[in-house]
Every structure is written in C-alpha cells, then in structure tokens.
Design a protein around this motif. Structure first.
Motif, short mmCIF file in Angstrom:
data_model
loop_
_atom_site.label_atom_id
_atom_site.label_comp_id
_atom_site.label_asym_id
_atom_site.label_seq_id
_atom_site.Cartn_x
_atom_site.Cartn_y
_atom_site.Cartn_z
N ASN A 66 0.71 -1.29 -0.07
CA ASN A 66 0.13 0.14 0.14
C ASN A 66 0.89 1.37 -0.01
O ASN A 66 0.32 2.59 -0.07
N GLY A 67 2.19 1.00 0.17
CA GLY A 67 3.11 2.29 0.12
C GLY A 67 3.08 3.26 1.44
O GLY A 67 3.12 4.44 1.17
N ILE A 68 2.59 2.85 2.61
CA ILE A 68 2.39 3.27 3.60
C ILE A 68 3.59 4.16 3.75
O ILE A 68 4.84 3.50 3.85
N ASP A 69 3.64 5.13 4.82
CA ASP A 69 5.05 5.76 5.48
C ASP A 69 5.51 4.67 6.45
O ASP A 69 4.73 4.24 7.47
N PRO A 70 6.71 4.03 6.22
CA PRO A 70 7.40 3.04 7.10
C PRO A 70 7.53 3.77 8.68
O PRO A 70 7.40 2.82 9.57
N HIS A 71 7.67 4.92 8.83
CA HIS A 71 7.78 5.25 10.13
C HIS A 71 6.38 4.80 11.00
O HIS A 71 6.49 4.67 12.13
N THR A 72 5.29 4.73 10.33
CA THR A 72 3.85 4.30 10.86
C THR A 72 4.06 2.90 11.27
O THR A 72 3.14 2.38 12.25
#
Length: 255
Positions: A66-72
């Motif tokens: 999904n390409g979410i921000d890995p920080h999350t």
C-alpha cells in the motif's frame, strides 16, 4: 551510515529467526541503534519479541503493497535501542499483489531508504524461500548472513541461494556481498557437528564466522517470553554466543 543485512536461507529450521532476534538484540546491547524487519509471513520474529500482531494497524505488508509511510509501522521492543517493523500473515499474498507494481524488486529498498538514516544496523529476517520478498530483501541489503545448521544435509540448497545472490548482484544490487556463514545448533559433543563445521570451513574459508551458535535450551525458551535470550538469561551460552557474534560483526565493519 546504516548497514543493512539480510538473514537468508531457503532451508527452514536453520536458526534464521533465532539469529535475527538475538543478533539484533546483541547489537542493541552494544549501544547500536537497530531496526529489525520481519519479512517472513510466519511473523515468528514479531511474536518472538512480544509484539501482538493482531493489534497492529500497519506492518511490512502495508509498507510494500500500500506504500504507507514506514515510520508508522515501526514499533518499540522490550530491548533498549531495538525497534521492529512487524510482519503479518497477509504477507503470504503480497508476492502476487506485488507482481503488478512497477520495479517490484526494489519495493523494500524504497521503504528502507526512507528510514535508514535513523539506525546503525537494519536486519531483515527473510522467509525460508527464494521468492519475490527475499529478492526484495537482498536487493535492499549491503550484505547477507547465511545461517547453516550443524546437521546432515547442511549445505543442501546453499548452491541455489548463492546462485540467487549472484543473479541479484548482476541485475539488481552490484554491491551485495556475503557477510558470512554462521554455524548454528552446534553441539561440540557430536562428531557430526564438528564434521559440518570443517566442511563449511573448507568450502567457504574466511567467509565463515569464528563465532558458532551452540545448542542452548534458553535460546528455545526465550521467544515464548517475548524477549531475546540476552534479556531472558544474559548469562546463558546462547546470550554469550550472540554477544560474541555482534562484536565480531562490529569489528568486521571497523576494519
């Protein structure tokens, strides 16, 4: 600058996840900032560090597909200086979903590029296969550690892994190197363990770590308590072995 290391062997039961957890913890105990990425759908690394996967909103799956921000997706562990991007059973289907994504072999590299400056070491626990996610891990890595069990057929399948590494070096990641072969489940009392050690040493010479990981009950017990063996029983043989491996790895980088 962070060093990114995959732990890979398509042969199951060689101590890959045990090494991922405990080497990461040992490096953290040495004062290094460490991120462990669980890239195995079985998610044993995540559960072995006490992470309740069902309560998570984001895992490595969401980062890749999904390409979410890995920080999350990064969670704290019970070990100081050690963070984790957990896995999820959904990762089983990720390889099929990734097939339609452009430059699918570099998805994990793009995830890591966003966060790598925050850590000294990033370790990736690969699944026991040579599928697309393992290809992603090797493409994103500086080097690979190959755990080898001190049992009959220890070298079975390693030629296939080495060929995969060779292909990735030629097509996707020219800088990839073998960090070393790590002998696991070593029992000094058994002739077979010593024979396997000699055979691996004869094949791969200086690429074999001086540290060997001995069979140790505490190593088996620690995951059920959601901690590394260094936090479970710091005086155990297993903890001593992984501390030694961490120091050897740090010293190699310093050379």
């Amino acid at each position: 600058m962070s060093k990114i290391i995959s732990l890979a062997n398509q042969k199951g039961g060689v101590g890959k996840t045990t090494t991922s957890i405990n080497l990461a913890a040992a490096l953290a105990h040495q004062g290094k900032r460490v991120l462990l990425i669980d890239a195995d759908p079985q998610a044993n690394t995540s559960s072995g560090l006490g992470i309740e996967i069902r309560e998570l909103d984001n895992t490595i799956y969401e980062c890749l597909v999904n390409g979410i921000d890995p920080h999350t997706a990064i969670v704290e562990t019970n070990t100081k200086n050690l963070w984790l991007i957990p896995s999820h059973i959904d990762l089983v289907g990720a390889e099929i979903e990734m097939l339609n994504i452009e430059h699918r072999e570099t998805l994990l590299k793009r995830v890591i590029d966003q966060i790598k400056d925050n850590y000294d070491y990033i370790l990736i626990d690969c699944s026991p296969s040579l599928g697309l996610i393992t290809v992603n891990a090797l493409t994103a890595s500086d080097s690979v550690i190959i755990p080898v069990q001190c049992e009959f057929f220890a070298l079975e399948g390693i030629a296939k892994l080495l060929n995969t590494i060779k292909i990735i070096k030629s097509k996707l990641n020219p800088a990839l190197k073998i960090e070393g072969f790590l002998l696991t489940m070593f029992d000094n009392r058994l002739r077979l363990s010593n024979q396997v050690y000699e055979e691996v040493k004869r094949h791969f010479g200086d690429l074999v770590f001086n540290t060997v990981i001995a069979r140790n009950v505490r190593l088996s017990e620690a995951p059920s308590h959601g901690v590394s063996v260094l936090d479970y029983d710091p005086t155990s043989k297993g903890a001593q072995n992984y501390n030694s491996l961490a120091k050897e790895l740090i010293n190699r980088q310093a050379l």
